[in-house]
Scaffold this motif. Structure first.
Motif, PDB file in Angstrom:
ATOM      1  N   PHE A 295       0.688  -1.811  -0.090  1.00 63.50           N
ATOM      2  CA  PHE A 295      -0.082   0.037   0.211  1.00 63.50           C
ATOM      3  C   PHE A 295       0.106   1.458   0.048  1.00 63.50           C
ATOM      4  N   ARG A 296       1.787   1.293   0.746  1.00 62.45           N
ATOM      5  CA  ARG A 296       2.666   2.258   0.667  1.00 62.45           C
ATOM      6  C   ARG A 296       3.366   2.640  -0.489  1.00 62.45           C
ATOM      7  N   ASP A 297       3.526   1.345  -1.423  1.00 56.62           N
ATOM      8  CA  ASP A 297       4.672   1.708  -2.210  1.00 56.62           C
ATOM      9  C   ASP A 297       3.676   2.708  -3.975  1.00 56.62           C
ATOM     10  N   GLU A 298       2.451   1.909  -3.059  1.00 52.96           N
ATOM     11  CA  GLU A 298       1.496   2.180  -4.431  1.00 52.96           C
ATOM     12  C   GLU A 298       1.032   3.936  -3.596  1.00 52.96           C
ATOM     13  N   ARG A 299       0.523   4.249  -2.674  1.00 52.27           N
ATOM     14  CA  ARG A 299       0.160   5.477  -3.122  1.00 52.27           C
ATOM     15  C   ARG A 299       1.319   6.936  -2.340  1.00 52.27           C
ATOM     16  N   LEU A 300       2.850   6.245  -2.026  1.00 51.85           N
ATOM     17  CA  LEU A 300       3.540   7.539  -2.465  1.00 51.85           C
ATOM     18  C   LEU A 300       4.846   6.802  -3.393  1.00 51.85           C
ATOM     19  N   ALA A 301       4.660   6.229  -4.714  1.00 46.64           N
ATOM     20  CA  ALA A 301       5.014   6.022  -5.682  1.00 46.64           C
ATOM     21  C   ALA A 301       5.799   7.560  -6.374  1.00 46.64           C
ATOM     22  N   GLN A 302       4.343   8.456  -6.511  1.00 40.02           N
ATOM     23  CA  GLN A 302       5.068  10.219  -7.305  1.00 40.02           C
ATOM     24  C   GLN A 302       5.952  10.769  -6.347  1.00 40.02           C
ATOM     25  N   PRO A 307      12.653  15.183  -6.503  1.00 44.46           N
ATOM     26  CA  PRO A 307      13.490  14.940  -6.020  1.00 44.46           C
ATOM     27  C   PRO A 307      13.750  14.906  -4.545  1.00 44.46           C
ATOM     28  N   ALA A 308      14.817  14.904  -3.557  1.00 47.13           N
ATOM     29  CA  ALA A 308      15.222  14.431  -2.334  1.00 47.13           C
ATOM     30  C   ALA A 308      14.967  15.837  -2.127  1.00 47.13           C
ATOM     31  N   GLY A 309      14.523  16.905  -2.135  1.00 47.28           N
ATOM     32  CA  GLY A 309      14.666  18.464  -1.454  1.00 47.28           C
ATOM     33  C   GLY A 309      13.323  18.780  -1.468  1.00 47.28           C
ATOM     34  N   ARG A 310      12.702  18.791  -3.007  1.00 45.76           N
ATOM     35  CA  ARG A 310      11.380  19.296  -3.247  1.00 45.76           C
ATOM     36  C   ARG A 310      10.607  18.126  -1.969  1.00 45.76           C
ATOM     37  N   ARG A 311      11.157  16.791  -1.896  1.00 48.39           N
ATOM     38  CA  ARG A 311      10.043  15.723  -1.251  1.00 48.39           C
ATOM     39  C   ARG A 311      10.245  16.029   0.178  1.00 48.39           C
ATOM     40  N   ALA A 312      11.538  16.258   0.455  1.00 47.18           N
ATOM     41  CA  ALA A 312      11.928  17.033   2.034  1.00 47.18           C
ATOM     42  C   ALA A 312      10.602  17.969   2.301  1.00 47.18           C
ATOM     43  N   LEU A 313      10.712  18.949   1.701  1.00 47.08           N
ATOM     44  CA  LEU A 313       9.745  20.314   1.277  1.00 47.08           C
ATOM     45  C   LEU A 313       8.583  20.083   2.287  1.00 47.08           C
ATOM     46  N   LEU A 314       7.860  18.986   0.788  1.00 44.29           N
ATOM     47  CA  LEU A 314       6.240  18.108   1.442  1.00 44.29           C
ATOM     48  C   LEU A 314       6.525  18.001   2.007  1.00 44.29           C
ATOM     49  N   LEU A 315       7.138  16.545   3.101  1.00 43.42           N
ATOM     50  CA  LEU A 315       7.083  16.207   4.099  1.00 43.42           C
ATOM     51  C   LEU A 315       6.803  16.946   5.469  1.00 43.42           C
ATOM     52  N   GLU A 316       8.337  18.084   5.211  1.00 44.75           N
ATOM     53  CA  GLU A 316       8.212  18.736   6.590  1.00 44.75           C
ATOM     54  C   GLU A 316       7.076  18.972   6.481  1.00 44.75           C
ATOM     55  N   ALA A 347      -0.102  19.839  -3.166  1.00 42.40           N
ATOM     56  CA  ALA A 347       0.723  18.903  -4.050  1.00 42.40           C
ATOM     57  C   ALA A 347       0.385  17.371  -3.200  1.00 42.40           C
ATOM     58  N   PHE A 348       1.008  17.462  -1.678  1.00 34.15           N
ATOM     59  CA  PHE A 348       0.667  16.007  -1.344  1.00 34.15           C
ATOM     60  C   PHE A 348      -0.402  15.506  -1.970  1.00 34.15           C
ATOM     61  N   THR A 349      -1.574  15.879  -1.663  1.00 38.86           N
ATOM     62  CA  THR A 349      -2.960  15.691  -2.075  1.00 38.86           C
ATOM     63  C   THR A 349      -2.325  14.708  -3.690  1.00 38.86           C
ATOM     64  N   VAL A 350      -2.452  16.121  -4.313  1.00 37.65           N
ATOM     65  CA  VAL A 350      -2.564  15.128  -6.015  1.00 37.65           C
ATOM     66  C   VAL A 350      -1.461  14.690  -5.795  1.00 37.65           C
ATOM     67  N   LEU A 351      -0.569  14.027  -5.006  1.00 33.07           N
ATOM     68  CA  LEU A 351       0.611  13.020  -5.744  1.00 33.07           C
ATOM     69  C   LEU A 351       0.085  11.984  -4.762  1.00 33.07           C
ATOM     70  N   LEU A 369       3.602   7.690   6.335  1.00 35.80           N
ATOM     71  CA  LEU A 369       4.934   7.961   6.267  1.00 35.80           C
ATOM     72  C   LEU A 369       6.018   7.414   6.801  1.00 35.80           C
ATOM     73  N   GLY A 370       5.947   6.383   7.751  1.00 38.71           N
ATOM     74  CA  GLY A 370       7.060   5.521   8.539  1.00 38.71           C
ATOM     75  C   GLY A 370       7.896   5.753   8.134  1.00 38.71           C
ATOM     76  N   GLY A 371       7.132   4.780   6.671  1.00 36.11           N
ATOM     77  CA  GLY A 371       8.642   4.206   5.188  1.00 36.11           C
ATOM     78  C   GLY A 371       8.204   5.200   4.112  1.00 36.11           C
ATOM     79  N   ILE A 372       8.485   6.272   4.448  1.00 36.83           N
ATOM     80  CA  ILE A 372       9.687   7.230   3.619  1.00 36.83           C
ATOM     81  C   ILE A 372      10.148   8.428   4.511  1.00 36.83           C
ATOM     82  N   GLU A 373      11.636   8.942   4.038  1.00 37.31           N
ATOM     83  CA  GLU A 373      11.806  10.329   4.727  1.00 37.31           C
ATOM     84  C   GLU A 373      12.124  10.872   3.485  1.00 37.31           C
TER      85      GLU A 373
END
Length: 373
Positions: A295-302, A307-316, A347-351, A369-373
């Motif tokens: 489930f995590r792989d499917e929902r968080l694939a996009q 890029p790591a920097g962009r992903r970090a900002l969204l997760l923050e 953006a997080f909702t779209v992805l 979110l425990g499975g992604i940094e």
């Protein structure tokens, strides 16, 4: 067969069928399916000669009906194995009449022509007997091949969903057998046994037209995710089935199967599917195990693809918002404008398809979110 003009003529000419066989072989090659068929010229010629010879000998009164029947059976089974279409085969076999008639007519003396013409029905009966035996043998062989193919498909399906097909060569064979892309993305739909009829009806409406199979007493379909249209995805949500998340590669279908089968047990109406997105809370107490990973792989694939920097900002932004539940307080903690927070959450909702401001989605997000940094 009683002595007749036909038998007399046939007895004189059945030893000399070489020219007729050569002409027959050339004519057969013009039929659909025969021009490109993997039938060696020698085999085609020998089969034609033997058939014409046996029919001519039968017309001459010789006791060769059993031999002709065996030859007819052999031709029917052999052509089925070689993939010749039945209608093309029937046309080829019925052409025997034209060539038999031509040889007999050329051999007939002037005073035998009219009596020979009166026995044309006998010639046709022999050809039809041969044709009927060829067709019967063809259908029998095809049925046998299909039964064997179904047995093989069933065995391969069992190995795939049981997680026993780990060898790359085996997976390639399964992909070829079922027409699957080896490295594609797959979902598995498993019927709730109480709603089998509705399950078949629902999947029958999909444009992707998946094959339905049975394993361990339940019906299922392996779906090529790329082949599913948006309309198909909507229809799947209305199928009384457990629908797995998408998994990467044919080798992970076993994981999808185990998830979909458990979800199928949770289906309680004939018009709604059970997915991890809608029923994950029912599985938490059991320990999600591979289901959570899938489930995590499917929902968080996009999201992972960013890029790591962009992903970090969204997760923050998501983490901060979920701790406070307030856009203003989140903006203050992150030292950004409130519109920036809104853009990151959107953006997080779209992805992911999950909205942090919706309570049910927020619970799912915490799980993932425990499975992604």
């Amino acid at each position: 067969m009683p002595p007749s003009v036909l038998s007399a003529i046939a007895s004189r000419c059945h030893f000399d069928l070489a020219n007729a066989t050569a002409e027959y072989t050339r004519a057969v090659r013009q039929l659909p399916g025969y021009s490109l068929a993997a039938i060696a010229e020698e085999e085609l010629h020998r089969t034609a000669y033997d058939s014409l010879d046996l029919m001519m000998r039968l017309l001459a009164g010789e006791d060769v009906a059993e031999q002709l029947g065996a030859r007819s059976d052999s031709i029917g089974r052999r052509r089925a194995q070689q993939g010749i279409a039945l209608d093309s085969l029937a046309r080829a076999v019925r052409m025997d009449f034209r060539f038999l008639w031509g040889v007999l007519r050329d051999e007939a003396h002037a005073d035998e022509v009219v009596p020979l013409a009166e026995e044309v029905a006998t010639i046709w009966d022999v050809v039809e007997l041969h044709t009927s035996r060829v067709q019967t043998a063809y259908i029998a062989e095809l049925s046998e091949v299909n039964r064997e193919l179904e047995r093989e498909r069933g065995s391969l399906l069992r190995r795939l969903v049981a997680g026993e097909a780990n060898d790359p060569a085996q997976l390639e064979h399964i992909a070829a057998m079922f027409g699957f892309p080896l490295d594609g993305r797959f979902r598995v739909a498993v019927a709730n046994p109480r709603f089998s009829r509705q399950f078949r009806q629902a999947l029958g409406r999909l444009r992707a037209r998946p094959d339905m199979q049975a394993f361990d007493g339940v019906e299922l379909a392996i779906l090529d995710d790329a082949a599913l249209s948006s309309h198909d995805r909507e229809l799947l949500q209305q199928a009384p089935a457990g629908i797995s998340p998408a998994v990467e590669g044919l080798g992970r279908v076993a994981v999808a199967w185990s998830i979909a089968r458990r979800l199928a047990e949770l289906v309680d109406t004939p018009d709604a599917a059970a997915t991890l997105g809608s029923h994950w809370q029912h599985l938490v107490d059991e320990g999600l195990g591979p289901a959570a990973v899938a489930f995590r792989d499917e929902r968080l694939a996009q999201l992972r693809a960013l890029p790591a920097g962009r992903r970090a900002l969204l997760l923050e932004g998501v983490h901060a918002y979920m701790r406070t539940g307030s856009i203003a307080e989140t903006a203050e903690r992150l030292f950004v404008h409130r519109n920036t927070v809104l853009k990151r959450l959107n953006a997080f909702t779209v992805l992911t398809g999950l909205d942090p401001s919706v309570p049910n989605d927020a619970a799912t997000i915490r799980l993932l979110l425990g499975g992604i940094e």
